[in-house]
Design a protein around this motif. Structure first.
Motif, mmCIF file in Angstrom:
data_model
loop_
_atom_site.group_PDB
_atom_site.id
_atom_site.type_symbol
_atom_site.label_atom_id
_atom_site.label_comp_id
_atom_site.label_asym_id
_atom_site.label_seq_id
_atom_site.Cartn_x
_atom_site.Cartn_y
_atom_site.Cartn_z
ATOM 1 N N GLY A 82 -17.755 21.263 -7.353
ATOM 2 C CA GLY A 82 -17.557 19.922 -7.039
ATOM 3 C C GLY A 82 -17.844 18.863 -8.626
ATOM 4 O O GLY A 82 -17.336 18.055 -8.611
ATOM 5 N N ALA A 83 -19.204 19.293 -9.018
ATOM 6 C CA ALA A 83 -19.080 18.628 -10.470
ATOM 7 C C ALA A 83 -18.096 18.911 -11.289
ATOM 8 O O ALA A 83 -17.668 17.744 -12.015
ATOM 9 N N ILE A 84 -17.637 19.889 -11.298
ATOM 10 C CA ILE A 84 -16.434 20.176 -12.422
ATOM 11 C C ILE A 84 -15.270 19.568 -11.975
ATOM 12 O O ILE A 84 -14.309 18.989 -12.882
ATOM 13 N N PHE A 85 -14.951 19.178 -10.711
ATOM 14 C CA PHE A 85 -13.822 18.580 -10.299
ATOM 15 C C PHE A 85 -13.856 17.291 -10.460
ATOM 16 O O PHE A 85 -12.956 16.699 -11.029
ATOM 17 N N GLY A 86 -15.180 16.613 -10.350
ATOM 18 C CA GLY A 86 -15.380 15.207 -10.642
ATOM 19 C C GLY A 86 -15.020 14.770 -12.106
ATOM 20 O O GLY A 86 -14.514 13.888 -12.856
ATOM 21 N N GLU A 87 -15.602 15.911 -13.106
ATOM 22 C CA GLU A 87 -15.487 15.667 -14.525
ATOM 23 C C GLU A 87 -14.088 15.926 -14.992
ATOM 24 O O GLU A 87 -13.790 15.144 -15.910
ATOM 25 N N TYR A 88 -13.332 16.932 -14.332
ATOM 26 C CA TYR A 88 -11.865 16.897 -14.594
ATOM 27 C C TYR A 88 -10.948 15.634 -14.330
ATOM 28 O O TYR A 88 -10.141 15.516 -15.382
ATOM 29 N N ILE A 89 -11.448 14.827 -13.474
ATOM 30 C CA ILE A 89 -10.737 13.542 -13.316
ATOM 31 C C ILE A 89 -10.909 12.668 -14.396
ATOM 32 O O ILE A 89 -10.238 12.098 -14.983
ATOM 33 N N GLU B 74 -25.097 18.305 -18.885
ATOM 34 C CA GLU B 74 -24.324 17.322 -18.154
ATOM 35 C C GLU B 74 -23.882 17.690 -16.802
ATOM 36 O O GLU B 74 -24.270 17.286 -15.721
ATOM 37 N N THR B 75 -23.046 19.013 -16.825
ATOM 38 C CA THR B 75 -22.751 19.556 -15.604
ATOM 39 C C THR B 75 -23.957 20.015 -14.679
ATOM 40 O O THR B 75 -24.007 19.857 -13.289
ATOM 41 N N LEU B 76 -24.842 20.611 -15.249
ATOM 42 C CA LEU B 76 -25.934 21.072 -14.336
ATOM 43 C C LEU B 76 -26.953 19.958 -14.011
ATOM 44 O O LEU B 76 -27.468 20.087 -12.789
ATOM 45 N N TRP B 77 -26.837 18.593 -14.675
ATOM 46 C CA TRP B 77 -27.762 17.730 -14.098
ATOM 47 C C TRP B 77 -26.985 16.971 -12.892
ATOM 48 O O TRP B 77 -27.502 16.798 -12.050
ATOM 49 N N GLU B 78 -25.635 16.912 -13.122
ATOM 50 C CA GLU B 78 -24.754 16.507 -11.958
ATOM 51 C C GLU B 78 -24.661 17.343 -10.862
ATOM 52 O O GLU B 78 -24.884 16.842 -9.432
ATOM 53 N N THR B 79 -24.871 18.591 -11.024
ATOM 54 C CA THR B 79 -24.775 19.571 -9.944
ATOM 55 C C THR B 79 -26.374 19.480 -9.073
ATOM 56 O O THR B 79 -26.329 19.589 -7.825
#
Length: 302
Positions: free
Chosen positions: A230-237, A99-104
């Motif tokens: 950036g992807a992890i920041f968005g997922e963290y929210i 999921e993180t890799l796809w968003e990145t």
């Protein structure tokens, strides 16, 4: 004739003291500039050192104020991190990392297209440059956290907000570096092509765009390091899956071993993307990375 020679000699004698004073004035001016430069640089260095010392003192004071703080409370052992990987390996490989890799990758690809397009528009038109450049700078002053909340209201809780956050993180260095590369093209080569009958579009494609490619890949390397964060920041929210969710749940349950595992995986993904960018750059710019150029340290892009 003799009187003329005597008058000329008198004028020469009178001019000699002024001529001899000119080098002294020039030396004194250069000395004053050097002293002023040293004073300014020394003041900046002293100010930075003062802030550094105050920050270190604050960190040490707050760390010493915490009672019963041990090294194990701050950094888990490698065995604990390895046990966390073994426990959550299936969940990480099946859900969170993909999921993180796809968003990145999606966000970074969109940032590349957007950044190159903005750089090209600013290079083509001085009016667009005057309009878009301040917008680029202002876009980096807006808190990403506030924008992420608005994106959730617009796109919902899917991957859209996270991809948009990645774009906001990444497009600025790509656009700025590409624009700088376009502006640094050799004007003599452009004039030569125009004199040979090339159009503005042909000169841009043959000279300006190749000259900007090294700067573009430099910005892409910076963006690649930002993209995973950036992807992890968005997922963290807010998210259901991703390394950001795994990291948030680890902190909520006070599992530092899982948190450090997420941090290590984030660093590895960022390193993987940077290595991929380096590989693509080497393949795409074979004319730039030649043995003759690597042995030459002269100016210019070639």
């Amino acid at each position: 004739g003799g009187e003329g020679l005597m008058a000329t000699g008198e004028r020469t004698d009178r001019a000699a003291p002024g001529a001899s004073a000119a080098p002294f004035r020039s030396w004194a001016a250069r000395l004053g500039q050097d002293v002023a430069r040293i004073v300014v640089l020394g003041a900046v260095a002293a100010l930075m050192l003062a802030f550094f010392a105050s920050g270190v003192y604050q960190l040490v004071a707050e760390a010493r104020a915490v009672e019963n703080l041990s090294f194990e409370d701050i950094l888990p052992s490698p065995g604990d991190i390895l046990d966390a990987w073994r426990t959550h390996q299936g969940l990480l490989l099946d859900r969170h990392i993909p999921e993180t890799l796809w968003e990145t990758v999606a966000g970074l690809s969109m940032a590349v297209v957007l950044g190159v397009a903005i750089a090209a528009l600013m290079d083509f038109s001085p009016l667009l440059r005057w309009i878009l450049y301040p917008v680029l700078v202002v876009s980096q002053t807006i808190p990403i956290f506030a924008i992420a909340i608005l994106l959730i209201l617009v796109f919902g809780f899917g991957s859209g907000p996270k991809i948009t956050v990645v774009v906001l993180f990444c497009f600025f260095p790509i656009a700025l570096n590409t624009f700088g590369g376009l502006q640094s093209a050799d004007p003599e080569l452009v004039s030569l092509l125009r004199a040979m009958g090339a159009s503005s579009r042909q000169a841009w494609m043959k000279v300006r765009l190749p000259a900007a490619m090294p700067s573009f890949f430099g910005g892409l390397r910076i963006a690649a390091t930002y993209s995973v964060v950036g992807a992890i920041f968005g997922e963290y929210i807010t998210a259901q899956h991703g390394l950001g969710v795994f990291l948030k749940r680890s902190y909520s349950s006070f599992r530092l071993d899982q948190a450090y595992l997420a941090i290590i995986l984030t660093a590895l993904l960022s390193l993987l993307l940077v290595l991929l960018v380096n590989l693509v750059e080497r393949l795409a710019l074979r004319w730039y990375y030649t043995s003759q150029r690597s042995d030459w340290r002269g100016p210019g892009i070639y």
